[in-house]
Every structure is written in C-alpha cells, then in structure tokens.
Design a protein around this motif. Structure first.
Motif, PDB file in Angstrom:
ATOM      1  N   MET A 163       6.640  -6.511 -46.138  1.00 45.81           N
ATOM      2  CA  MET A 163       6.349  -6.961 -45.135  1.00 45.81           C
ATOM      3  C   MET A 163       6.510  -5.319 -44.289  1.00 45.81           C
ATOM      4  O   MET A 163       5.812  -5.330 -43.389  1.00 45.81           O
ATOM      5  CB  MET A 163       7.895  -7.594 -44.350  1.00 45.81           C
ATOM      6  N   TRP A 164       7.252  -4.103 -45.106  1.00 49.74           N
ATOM      7  CA  TRP A 164       6.626  -2.837 -43.882  1.00 49.74           C
ATOM      8  C   TRP A 164       5.454  -2.846 -43.680  1.00 49.74           C
ATOM      9  O   TRP A 164       5.058  -2.395 -42.899  1.00 49.74           O
ATOM     10  CB  TRP A 164       7.619  -1.589 -44.143  1.00 49.74           C
ATOM     11  N   PRO A 165       4.183  -2.463 -44.668  1.00 47.78           N
ATOM     12  CA  PRO A 165       3.220  -2.582 -45.120  1.00 47.78           C
ATOM     13  C   PRO A 165       2.207  -3.063 -43.785  1.00 47.78           C
ATOM     14  O   PRO A 165       1.569  -3.144 -43.399  1.00 47.78           O
ATOM     15  CB  PRO A 165       2.564  -2.280 -46.302  1.00 47.78           C
ATOM     16  N   LEU A 166       3.312  -4.485 -43.968  1.00 51.42           N
ATOM     17  CA  LEU A 166       2.120  -5.153 -42.947  1.00 51.42           C
ATOM     18  C   LEU A 166       2.130  -5.628 -41.142  1.00 51.42           C
ATOM     19  O   LEU A 166       1.775  -6.081 -40.393  1.00 51.42           O
ATOM     20  CB  LEU A 166       2.529  -6.980 -43.098  1.00 51.42           C
ATOM     21  N   PHE A 167       3.858  -4.494 -40.837  1.00 51.63           N
ATOM     22  CA  PHE A 167       3.295  -4.438 -39.771  1.00 51.63           C
ATOM     23  C   PHE A 167       2.605  -4.685 -38.732  1.00 51.63           C
ATOM     24  O   PHE A 167       1.758  -2.568 -38.988  1.00 51.63           O
ATOM     25  CB  PHE A 167       4.913  -3.645 -39.369  1.00 51.63           C
ATOM     26  N   GLY A 168       2.196  -5.654 -37.961  1.00 51.89           N
ATOM     27  CA  GLY A 168       1.422  -4.165 -36.761  1.00 51.89           C
ATOM     28  C   GLY A 168       0.077  -5.017 -37.315  1.00 51.89           C
ATOM     29  O   GLY A 168      -1.141  -5.060 -36.324  1.00 51.89           O
ATOM     30  N   THR A 169      -0.361  -5.755 -37.938  1.00 49.88           N
ATOM     31  CA  THR A 169      -1.547  -6.319 -38.710  1.00 49.88           C
ATOM     32  C   THR A 169      -1.758  -7.796 -38.360  1.00 49.88           C
ATOM     33  O   THR A 169      -0.305  -8.667 -38.376  1.00 49.88           O
ATOM     34  CB  THR A 169      -1.787  -6.055 -40.102  1.00 49.88           C
ATOM     35  N   VAL A 170      -2.828  -8.035 -38.843  1.00 51.00           N
ATOM     36  CA  VAL A 170      -2.983  -9.986 -38.820  1.00 51.00           C
ATOM     37  C   VAL A 170      -2.875  -9.887 -40.592  1.00 51.00           C
ATOM     38  O   VAL A 170      -4.034  -9.157 -40.520  1.00 51.00           O
ATOM     39  CB  VAL A 170      -4.290 -10.083 -37.919  1.00 51.00           C
ATOM     40  N   VAL A 171      -1.972 -11.213 -40.803  1.00 50.86           N
ATOM     41  CA  VAL A 171      -2.288 -11.343 -42.571  1.00 50.86           C
ATOM     42  C   VAL A 171      -2.032 -13.068 -42.206  1.00 50.86           C
ATOM     43  O   VAL A 171      -2.339 -13.628 -40.852  1.00 50.86           O
ATOM     44  CB  VAL A 171      -1.275 -11.042 -42.607  1.00 50.86           C
ATOM     45  N   PRO A 172      -2.759 -14.218 -43.102  1.00 54.39           N
ATOM     46  CA  PRO A 172      -3.255 -14.870 -43.350  1.00 54.39           C
ATOM     47  C   PRO A 172      -1.668 -16.018 -43.789  1.00 54.39           C
ATOM     48  O   PRO A 172      -0.828 -14.406 -44.457  1.00 54.39           O
ATOM     49  CB  PRO A 172      -3.948 -15.400 -44.602  1.00 54.39           C
ATOM     50  N   PHE A 173      -1.317 -16.358 -43.471  1.00 55.55           N
ATOM     51  CA  PHE A 173      -0.056 -17.614 -43.596  1.00 55.55           C
ATOM     52  C   PHE A 173      -0.599 -18.574 -44.190  1.00 55.55           C
ATOM     53  O   PHE A 173      -1.120 -19.653 -43.617  1.00 55.55           O
ATOM     54  CB  PHE A 173       0.788 -17.356 -42.573  1.00 55.55           C
ATOM     55  N   THR A 191      -2.506 -23.257 -42.696  1.00 55.97           N
ATOM     56  CA  THR A 191      -3.171 -22.489 -42.905  1.00 55.97           C
ATOM     57  C   THR A 191      -3.916 -21.507 -41.455  1.00 55.97           C
ATOM     58  O   THR A 191      -4.573 -22.114 -41.079  1.00 55.97           O
ATOM     59  CB  THR A 191      -3.718 -22.250 -44.473  1.00 55.97           C
ATOM     60  N   GLY A 192      -3.275 -20.253 -41.694  1.00 53.47           N
ATOM     61  CA  GLY A 192      -4.557 -19.848 -40.108  1.00 53.47           C
ATOM     62  C   GLY A 192      -4.191 -18.167 -40.841  1.00 53.47           C
ATOM     63  O   GLY A 192      -3.218 -17.281 -41.860  1.00 53.47           O
ATOM     64  N   SER A 193      -3.857 -16.835 -39.623  1.00 55.84           N
ATOM     65  CA  SER A 193      -3.727 -15.566 -39.173  1.00 55.84           C
ATOM     66  C   SER A 193      -2.088 -15.428 -38.319  1.00 55.84           C
ATOM     67  O   SER A 193      -2.521 -16.766 -37.608  1.00 55.84           O
ATOM     68  CB  SER A 193      -4.565 -14.997 -38.918  1.00 55.84           C
TER      69      SER A 193
END
Length: 136
Positions: free
Chosen positions: A73-83, A100-102
């Motif tokens: 999760m740390w590298p994803l902080f501040g980014t938009v990611v798919p879920f 699904t989305g982001s």
C-alpha cells in the motif's frame, strides 16, 4: 426475501487480492440532486441527477511484514488505482456481481491503536471516474 451474511467478501486493489487483511468493505455511490423546478411545476419541487460520485470504505488489519499489506500500500499512497469488490470470493455471476472502478488512495495509517489493540485502520477512499457492475 433472501438475507445475505458477508462471510468471504472479495477486495482487490491495484490487481492484488487484499481480502485476507480486510475486515470491512463498503462500496457506496450517490448522485448530486439538482433542482430543476420551474413555474410549470405547479408548486412541486422537481429534481434531476447531476454528477455521480462514490467511495470505497475498508478496514484493514495492518501487516508490516516484508511483502505484506504495508509494503504493497505504501507505494500506492497518493495515486489512483483500480479496485474490484464482490460480496463473495466465489465466481462472478448474476448472484455475485463484481463492482470495479478506480479510487484515490488519499490516506494511509500503518500503525493505529493503544496497548493491547489490534493494529487496524479504516479508510474511505473516493472513486475516480465511473464504477461499473458486471455479472460475467
């Protein structure tokens, strides 16, 4: 009316299954209410839907071990990611649709609690763009 008890919900972020760390998952969506009332409305308010938005709320049991939740999760902080979320980890189908989305990972709390507490944290991350529902 069938009643569903969530026992094995599926939560994936950025293509990685995070279900083993998740103790709560809630996907919510809403649309803005826009007043379109005119004099022809005969004293009744009329509304139309505006912009849609949503949020994914999760509670994670934190894990700081190498290659575990925090390191992912740390590298994803501040980014938009798919879920992707499902009520069950079973195969996607008409009784188990996937959503699904982001989302924007706008906050991260790797350590939370008092002495003797479970190290867990809750989040509500906003969706970015459309949320889709699929049964196949």
């Amino acid at each position: 009316m069938p009643i569903m008890v969530l026992k094995a919900a599926y939560v994936a972020l950025n293509g990685s299954d995070r279900s083993a760390n998740t103790s709560k998952a809630e996907l919510s969506m809403e649309v803005e209410e826009k007043d379109v009332t005119t004099f022809a409305s005969n004293g009744w308010k009329e509304v139309a839907g505006g912009l849609a938005s949503g949020g994914l709320a999760v509670t994670f049991k934190n894990d700081l071990a190498a290659a575990a939740l925090d390191s992912v999760m740390w590298p994803l902080f501040g980014t938009v990611v798919p879920f992707e979320v499902r009520a069950s980890n079973a195969v996607v189908g008409t009784s188990n649709p996937k959503y699904t989305g982001s989302i924007l990972i706008k906050n991260w709390t790797p350590i939370a609690g008092a002495p003797g507490d479970v190290n867990e944290a809750s989040y509500t991350w906003p969706t970015s763009g459309p949320v889709t529902r699929a049964t196949a």
